[in-house]
Write an enzyme that holds these catalytic residues in place. Structure first.
Site, PDB file in Angstrom:
ATOM      1  N   HIS A   1       0.693  -1.101   0.208  1.00  0.00           N
ATOM      2  CA  HIS A   1      -0.037  -0.182  -0.118  1.00  0.00           C
ATOM      3  C   HIS A   1       0.736   1.263  -0.141  1.00  0.00           C
ATOM      4  CE1 HIS A   1      -3.275   2.522   2.067  1.00  0.00           C
ATOM      5  NE2 HIS A   1      -3.408   2.572   0.785  1.00  0.00           N
TER       6      HIS A   1
ATOM      7  N   GLU B   1       2.142   1.665  -3.580  1.00  0.00           N
ATOM      8  CA  GLU B   1       1.023   2.139  -4.476  1.00  0.00           C
ATOM      9  C   GLU B   1       0.898   3.612  -4.256  1.00  0.00           C
ATOM     10  OE1 GLU B   1      -3.238   3.479  -4.232  1.00  0.00           O
ATOM     11  OE2 GLU B   1      -2.939   1.644  -3.072  1.00  0.00           O
ATOM     12  N   HIS B   2       1.179   4.331  -3.098  1.00  0.00           N
ATOM     13  CA  HIS B   2       1.077   5.661  -2.862  1.00  0.00           C
ATOM     14  C   HIS B   2       2.392   6.381  -3.625  1.00  0.00           C
ATOM     15  CE1 HIS B   2      -2.103   6.777   0.267  1.00  0.00           C
ATOM     16  NE2 HIS B   2      -2.264   5.569  -0.008  1.00  0.00           N
TER      17      HIS B   2
ATOM     18  N   GLU C   1      -4.480   6.884   7.118  1.00  0.00           N
ATOM     19  CA  GLU C   1      -5.455   6.069   6.527  1.00  0.00           C
ATOM     20  C   GLU C   1      -5.992   4.984   7.501  1.00  0.00           C
ATOM     21  OE1 GLU C   1      -4.635   4.714   2.526  1.00  0.00           O
ATOM     22  OE2 GLU C   1      -4.880   6.855   1.777  1.00  0.00           O
TER      23      GLU C   1
END
Length: 186
Positions: free
Chosen positions: A25, A28-29, A106
């Site tokens: 994740h 991905e960012h 998040e």
């Protein structure tokens, strides 16, 4: 005529050791922070939005996917942008620190969202002590312990042609798409 263009990388939370849970994740960012040809996140987004489209991505248990929806005449442009993002991301240490903190926020927000909490509880029941029981976002402690080199190593291993699927739907010609993808992977 419009098209949807997606590039899926076969890496997600189920492929992560528990001690680096959330690394896919974070990667991905970071891919959205800029690439060789489009050096900032603004440049990437503007290049798609100026063509009338959207650019987004997500990480889940099985894959990380980058996608765009836009008018048909700009299909090749969108695919070029996404290929540059995944094949030549900047992955700078400064961007890593920013995006690691964004992912931690998040995770904190997800902990307050009833649907996310319920899904994670169900996954823990269905998949006890298995990577599928872990949230694709990761855990706050594991994400906080990551370093930039960890993310680069995952990119070097996972973001390879053998782990990649290109999917294009809409008003397209199959042979044109195959030629375009062949040119981009060459």
């Amino acid at each position: 005529g419009s098209v949807s263009v997606a590039v899926g990388i076969g890496v997600g939370s189920r492929h992560e050791p528990s001690e680096v849970s959330g690394i896919s994740h974070v990667l991905e960012h970071m891919v959205f922070r800029g690439s060789e040809r489009w050096p900032t996140s603004f440049d990437l987004t503007a290049a798609i939005e100026n063509a009338g489209g959207t650019l987004d991505g997500y990480t889940h248990r099985e894959a990380t996917v980058y996608y765009s929806r836009l008018p048909r005449p700009h299909m090749a442009h969108a695919l070029e942008i996404i290929f540059d993002m995944v094949r030549r991301p900047r992955l700078s240490p400064e961007d890593f620190l920013i995006e690691r903190d964004v992912v931690i926020e998040e995770i904190k927000q997800d902990a307050q969202a009833s649907p996310v909490v319920a899904e994670e509880a169900l996954d823990a029941l269905l998949w006890p002590d298995h990577p599928l029981s872990r949230s694709p976002a990761g855990k706050e402690a594991t994400v906080a312990a990551l370093v930039a080199g960890d993310v680069r190593r995952v990119w070097e291993w996972a973001y390879a042609p053998s782990h990649t699927v290109v999917s294009i739907a809409g008003d397209v010609d199959h042979l044109e798409v195959c030629d375009l993808v062949a040119r981009l992977v060459a």
